[in-house]
Design an enzyme around this catalytic site. Structure first.
Site, mmCIF file in Angstrom:
data_model
loop_
_atom_site.group_PDB
_atom_site.id
_atom_site.type_symbol
_atom_site.label_atom_id
_atom_site.label_comp_id
_atom_site.label_asym_id
_atom_site.label_seq_id
_atom_site.Cartn_x
_atom_site.Cartn_y
_atom_site.Cartn_z
ATOM 1 C CB CYS A 10 -1.079 -0.040 0.993
ATOM 2 S SG CYS A 10 -0.119 0.403 2.816
ATOM 3 C CB CYS A 13 3.704 -0.892 3.039
ATOM 4 S SG CYS A 13 2.412 -1.344 4.027
#
Length: 79
Positions: A10, A13
């Site tokens: 994501c 991240c």
């Protein structure tokens, strides 16, 4: 030193991975930096919230994006 950024891929991240990359460059330490997205490996480490960062197998951040200063401190304080 081995640093693992653990997350699903994501944007949060990915941002954590970029911050850890910058911290490694700025500290000048010899580091193996890995971005792990395998959910089974993440769960096996006991991580329930991502992004997470593990240094030499020990989870040091979970569920938040570190600042660049926090990331550098983690690297510098780990032998």
């Amino acid at each position: 030193m081995r640093i693992e950024v653990l997350g699903s891929g994501c944007p949060r991240c990915k941002q954590t991975y970029k911050i850890m990359q910058m911290a490694v460059v700025e500290t000048g330490k010899e580091v193996e930096l890995i971005y792990e997205t395998d959910i089974n490996k993440i769960i096996s480490k006991g991580i329930m919230a991502t992004p997470a960062v593990a240094i030499d197998g020990k989870v040091v951040i979970s569920g938040k994006i570190p600042t660049l200063e926090e990331a550098k401190q983690l690297i510098q304080n780990t032998q």
